[in-house]
Structure formats: structure tokens, C-alpha cells
Design a protein around this motif. Sequence first.
Motif, PDB file in Angstrom:
ATOM      1  N   GLU A 293       0.823  -1.209   0.000  1.00 36.72           N
ATOM      2  CA  GLU A 293       0.000   0.000   0.000  1.00 36.72           C
ATOM      3  C   GLU A 293       0.853   1.253   0.000  1.00 36.72           C
ATOM      4  O   GLU A 293       0.522   2.237  -0.644  1.00 36.72           O
ATOM      5  N   ASN A 294       1.963   1.211   0.736  1.00 32.78           N
ATOM      6  CA  ASN A 294       2.897   2.332   0.765  1.00 32.78           C
ATOM      7  C   ASN A 294       4.189   1.885   0.090  1.00 32.78           C
ATOM      8  O   ASN A 294       4.955   1.130   0.662  1.00 32.78           O
ATOM      9  N   PRO A 295       4.434   2.293  -1.167  1.00 29.90           N
ATOM     10  CA  PRO A 295       5.616   1.821  -1.871  1.00 29.90           C
ATOM     11  C   PRO A 295       6.924   2.190  -1.187  1.00 29.90           C
ATOM     12  O   PRO A 295       7.946   1.536  -1.402  1.00 29.90           O
ATOM     13  N   HIS A 296       6.919   3.259  -0.378  1.00 23.03           N
ATOM     14  CA  HIS A 296       8.160   3.647   0.286  1.00 23.03           C
ATOM     15  C   HIS A 296       8.576   2.594   1.305  1.00 23.03           C
ATOM     16  O   HIS A 296       9.764   2.357   1.523  1.00 23.03           O
ATOM     17  N   ASP A 297       7.616   1.933   1.965  1.00 23.48           N
ATOM     18  CA  ASP A 297       7.925   0.855   2.899  1.00 23.48           C
ATOM     19  C   ASP A 297       7.927  -0.458   2.122  1.00 23.48           C
ATOM     20  O   ASP A 297       7.030  -1.289   2.245  1.00 23.48           O
ATOM     21  N   SER A 298       8.887  -0.628   1.241  1.00 26.10           N
ATOM     22  CA  SER A 298       8.915  -1.761   0.320  1.00 26.10           C
ATOM     23  C   SER A 298       9.328  -3.023   1.033  1.00 26.10           C
ATOM     24  O   SER A 298       9.920  -3.010   2.107  1.00 26.10           O
ATOM     25  N   ALA A 299       9.012  -4.138   0.372  1.00 24.32           N
ATOM     26  CA  ALA A 299       9.393  -5.436   0.925  1.00 24.32           C
ATOM     27  C   ALA A 299      10.900  -5.630   0.889  1.00 24.32           C
ATOM     28  O   ALA A 299      11.439  -6.433   1.636  1.00 24.32           O
ATOM     29  N   LYS A 300      11.586  -4.896  -0.001  1.00 26.84           N
ATOM     30  CA  LYS A 300      13.040  -5.021  -0.067  1.00 26.84           C
ATOM     31  C   LYS A 300      13.684  -4.509   1.204  1.00 26.84           C
ATOM     32  O   LYS A 300      14.622  -5.105   1.743  1.00 26.84           O
ATOM     33  N   GLU A 301      13.192  -3.381   1.728  1.00 31.95           N
ATOM     34  CA  GLU A 301      13.730  -2.857   2.978  1.00 31.95           C
ATOM     35  C   GLU A 301      13.434  -3.814   4.126  1.00 31.95           C
ATOM     36  O   GLU A 301      14.272  -4.042   5.003  1.00 31.95           O
TER      37      GLU A 301
ATOM     38  N   PRO B 109      16.653 -10.654   7.099  1.00 29.11           N
ATOM     39  CA  PRO B 109      17.021 -11.605   6.052  1.00 29.11           C
ATOM     40  C   PRO B 109      16.759 -13.048   6.435  1.00 29.11           C
ATOM     41  O   PRO B 109      16.752 -13.918   5.592  1.00 29.11           O
ATOM     42  N   GLU B 110      16.548 -13.333   7.750  1.00 31.27           N
ATOM     43  CA  GLU B 110      16.361 -14.728   8.159  1.00 31.27           C
ATOM     44  C   GLU B 110      14.960 -15.245   7.829  1.00 31.27           C
ATOM     45  O   GLU B 110      14.693 -16.444   7.972  1.00 31.27           O
ATOM     46  N   LYS B 111      14.051 -14.375   7.370  1.00 37.00           N
ATOM     47  CA  LYS B 111      12.701 -14.815   7.075  1.00 37.00           C
ATOM     48  C   LYS B 111      12.645 -15.721   5.847  1.00 37.00           C
ATOM     49  O   LYS B 111      11.751 -16.551   5.724  1.00 37.00           O
ATOM     50  N   LYS B 112      13.576 -15.548   4.904  1.00 35.07           N
ATOM     51  CA  LYS B 112      13.582 -16.337   3.681  1.00 35.07           C
ATOM     52  C   LYS B 112      14.868 -17.138   3.598  1.00 35.07           C
ATOM     53  O   LYS B 112      15.957 -16.605   3.818  1.00 35.07           O
ATOM     54  N   GLY B 113      14.722 -18.403   3.271  1.00 35.51           N
ATOM     55  CA  GLY B 113      15.885 -19.252   3.122  1.00 35.51           C
ATOM     56  C   GLY B 113      16.555 -19.056   1.778  1.00 35.51           C
ATOM     57  O   GLY B 113      16.049 -18.358   0.883  1.00 35.51           O
ATOM     58  N   ARG B 114      17.679 -19.707   1.612  1.00 38.13           N
ATOM     59  CA  ARG B 114      18.454 -19.564   0.385  1.00 38.13           C
ATOM     60  C   ARG B 114      17.700 -20.148  -0.813  1.00 38.13           C
ATOM     61  O   ARG B 114      17.677 -19.552  -1.887  1.00 38.13           O
ATOM     62  N   TYR B 115      17.098 -21.322  -0.627  1.00 37.36           N
ATOM     63  CA  TYR B 115      16.365 -21.955  -1.719  1.00 37.36           C
ATOM     64  C   TYR B 115      15.145 -21.129  -2.117  1.00 37.36           C
ATOM     65  O   TYR B 115      14.831 -20.984  -3.314  1.00 37.36           O
ATOM     66  N   GLN B 116      14.448 -20.559  -1.145  1.00 33.89           N
ATOM     67  CA  GLN B 116      13.262 -19.771  -1.457  1.00 33.89           C
ATOM     68  C   GLN B 116      13.627 -18.511  -2.238  1.00 33.89           C
ATOM     69  O   GLN B 116      12.934 -18.136  -3.187  1.00 33.89           O
ATOM     70  N   ARG B 117      14.738 -17.864  -1.815  1.00 40.41           N
ATOM     71  CA  ARG B 117      15.168 -16.673  -2.556  1.00 40.41           C
ATOM     72  C   ARG B 117      15.576 -17.036  -3.982  1.00 40.41           C
ATOM     73  O   ARG B 117      15.269 -16.303  -4.927  1.00 40.41           O
ATOM     74  N   TRP B 118      16.283 -18.187  -4.156  1.00 37.73           N
ATOM     75  CA  TRP B 118      16.678 -18.617  -5.504  1.00 37.73           C
ATOM     76  C   TRP B 118      15.459 -18.925  -6.360  1.00 37.73           C
ATOM     77  O   TRP B 118      15.408 -18.573  -7.554  1.00 37.73           O
ATOM     78  N   LYS B 119      14.453 -19.556  -5.768  1.00 39.58           N
ATOM     79  CA  LYS B 119      13.248 -19.902  -6.514  1.00 39.58           C
ATOM     80  C   LYS B 119      12.489 -18.647  -6.935  1.00 39.58           C
ATOM     81  O   LYS B 119      11.994 -18.558  -8.073  1.00 39.58           O
ATOM     82  N   GLU B 120      12.401 -17.671  -6.063  1.00 43.31           N
ATOM     83  CA  GLU B 120      11.713 -16.423  -6.413  1.00 43.31           C
ATOM     84  C   GLU B 120      12.453 -15.674  -7.521  1.00 43.31           C
ATOM     85  O   GLU B 120      11.829 -15.116  -8.430  1.00 43.31           O
TER      86      GLU B 120
END
Length: 534
Positions: A344-352, A358-369
Motif C-alpha cells: 500500500e505504501n511503496p516507500h515501505d517496500s518489501a526489499k527494505e 534476512p532470516e525470514k527467507k531461506g536460500r532456496y526460497q530466494r533462488w526460486k523467487e
Amino acid sequence: MSDNILGYNPMSNTSPINKNLSNAKNSVESKSGTQKSAQGGPWIGVDSNTEGGGVWAQTNAKRDKLGELRLELRHDLGQLTLDDAATMQEKLDNYLVDGIKAVACFTDDAKEDSSSAALRGELDQAGQTTALDDFYGLLQEFGESKQYINRQEFESHLLKLIGHVEQIKAHHTAVAETSSLISIRDMLAFVPPNETWPSGDKIPSNVEKDISSPISKDFAICSEYYRILLLEACLNYLATKWDDVVKIVDADMDRAAATGTALTVPDTISVFKLHQVLEAFGRRGCSERVRALWDLMDKDGDGLLNQVEMDEVVLMSIRPVENALDSFVRDCMGVWPLRRPIPENPHDSAKEEEEMHPEKKGRYQRWKEQRIEKKAEKTFLKLFHKAVKRHFEIDVEVAHRLRCCYAWAEKEHQEGKVNSILVDSSSAVDADGTHHDKTSSVGGNSTGGGGGGLFSGGRKRYVELDPKISYIEFRQVQKGIFPHLDRVSEELCNGFKEELWIIQGKRRQNAVLKRESLAFLIVVSLLDLGITLS
């Protein structure tokens, strides 16, 4: 295929002398009330196929596929359009194309109603064209110092302008808010409910606030950025078109020989006409771009062009738009991943958020995305390039429509007749560009020349000089036969959207086929197992 439909070719010349086929004397009214050709030839009535003077096939492979997909829509599930049948991830692609189309419609100025004019005035007051003010000031300053430039000055001038536009583009990208291009998925072109919508009426008050706020600022930034890309593409395209602009076609050479005048290839072009083309791509709509290019190609200043030059003008007005739209699509894809939902607020992006946790996503999940994202981008760009390459050439049939525009236009030059002459085969163009020729008239249609008649020495060749066409004459028939020229960017977006619908529909069909095939194999296996056990 479509040229010979019903056994009649509308592109061919029914008369070798007069090409104005719409004269009333070419048809007579029969007793039954139907029109017949006065020359005894076939007469094709005006219907949905022949309106505007051309005959085209009603459908093609793309239209047939779209019709098949629309028949498969499930209205009980609320699927009224092909957008409704798309998945959530596919809808992100559709929203992106709709936003790009909204910017394209506004930039092309396809709709001249009061609502668009009012919105354009509000955006201009908000500072829509401030980024290019320095550029237009540079054009005015250069135009006051020189009126004509040669090839070397032309190339150096355009090279300097390209560098200036690249600086404007970099500055605009740096100062623009991050959410501007991201918000393009929230933009949608306003389409009246039906064709009877009064063109002079304003946008309904109950939806005016929703379609203009709060994205009016982002819309202004996106439209301004697309204007910059159009100007950059125009400069890059014109930088390689010096030879095409100053080239003298064979018809002009023969016509000059008929009048006994020497014809030279121009070594300079008008700075004013060149700047008019740049301003048309940077400020105005599609029709103004064609008019500015028409004046640029008009080397003798009479406002008339040959058919070959007319075709070149139309293509020159389309090619920069294709290049600019390609850059715009890539930039819109680069600001946010295609397969990631927009917050809803692009300034608060999921990248930030990902950088903070960073521990929320594993290595395999990031590679798959990342793999899914790269595949989606590759497919998206492939479809876009396919649509750009095929739309005007195959779907719109631009070559056929231009031939119809020329054939059905009421041309005053040469009274719309073909001028037949004999030209010496020894004619040539000197190294300095001077054309020397000798001609003699045939049948009294030519205006004479320096030849010695039919019995003069030397081998001669027979030449038919087609009449030239003015912009006003072209415009009168182009509105009915080739209206796509007034909305080039919108047409490309429509073709792109249709390609997306088709590939999304094929995915649904393949999923149904796999499900039914699997169910069939399971039933057959169970029956076979039952027979075996019994």
C-alpha cells in the motif's frame, strides 16, 4: 489473401489514367436503387468490410483465438472479461499494461474531449513540461542563429541534443519519487460507457475524484518521463536518416526531366522544420508528428509528396514510438518485480523489510523467487517485442492501408491523373547530384521537355508519373482508412494486451487439458485393475 476477397482487389488500379476512384461519375444509380460501375466493372457496396475504401479479412488467427477464449469464460463465476479470468499474478501484468496504455493515450492525444483537455491543463499547471523547458530553449537559441544546416552540422547538432536529453532523463530519474512508476499499475484510461457518450460532456462527478486523485502527480511524472523517452528516441532515429530526408525519388527526377530543369540533391535542410519535428514528439500528439515529418520531407516546399515519401513519413512517425515504448516498458519493469505484490505504501517496500530481516527467507526460497521473476520478465519482454513487430505490419496491415489512402484520396496534382512520358535511358545523376535527362511526351499528357519527340535518337523508356498528394488530402482519407495512426502508442499497447490474453488463455486451456487427461488415465487404470482382479 485479404486483397482478393470476393474476387475483387481494391488495391489495384481500375483505370490507368484516373486514380480518383471516388468520383460520382464512376458509378450510376440503377432502377432498383443499387449502384453499379459505369465502366461495367464489379461494384462492392459499403459495409463493415469495405468502409473507407479498402477490403480486409474480418478476422485473423489472433482474433479467432481471442473469440475462442471469450466463449470459454464462466459468467457464473463473474468472468465478464478476459482480465477477470486471469490469476492474481497474471493480473499484475494486465494492470501494468493498462497503466502504460493510460499514459500512452494521454501522450498520443487520441481523445480530444473536454475531459482530457481539462486534465491536461491541470497537469501542465502542475509542472508537467518543466523538465524540457531548457531543451526547447536550446532549440530556440540554435534556430535564431542558423536557418539551414548541412550534414555535418546536422549530425553534430543532434548529437549535442541527444546528450542534453540524456542529462534531462538522468536528472528526472534521480529527482522523481520512487513511487511514480510503481503507481502506474493504479492508472487506468477513462473509457466512456458506450459510443453514444457525448464527447463534450465532462467526467461524471461521482468518479472524477477517484480517477484523478491521488495519482495525478504520479501520472504527470510518468507522462513527462514518457515524453522524454519519445524525444530521445526521435533524436536517435533522425540521426541516421539524413540520406532518407534529402533523397530524391525517381518520380521527382523524371518529373524534373519533363520540365527540362536540373535537379540537385539538397545539401542542407531547414532548422525550423527539424525543430518542429522534435517539438511534435516532445509536446504534441500523433497527428502533429505526421504533419511535422511531412513538412520535413517536403524538399521543394509545395506541400506535396510522392507515394513513396508518404509511406516513409508514416513509418518515421511510428518507429520512434516503438523504441520509446520499449524503453518505457523496461523502466516500469525495473522499478518493481513483476511477481511481487505491491504494498500500500511503496516507500515501505518489501526489499527494505527483507534487508532488516534476512532470516525470514531461506536460500532456496530466494533462488526460486529470483528464477520465477527472471522467467516472468523474459516472457513479458518476448511478448512485447512480438506485439511491436507484428501489430502494425500484420494486424493493422499498414502497407495495404497506405496504398488505399493514396489510391482513394482526391488529389488535385495533375488533376489526379497519371502523366505518361518517354525518358532517355542515358539519363544519369552527376557526382554533384545534378540530374540530366531528355524526355518526350506520349499522348499529350506530359508538359513537354528537352527531347526531340518520338523519332529522336537514343533509346527511351516509358514512365508513368503518379500524382503527388498533400497532407490535407491524405488526412481526409486517413481518418477513415487508417485511424490507428492517430493512436500509435495505444495501438501497440492494445496488441500487447491481446498477446497477454492469448498466452494466459492457453495456460488455462493446458491446465484443463492436463486435469482431464489425468482423470481419464485414472478411470482407465481403475477399470483395467477391476477387470484384472475379476
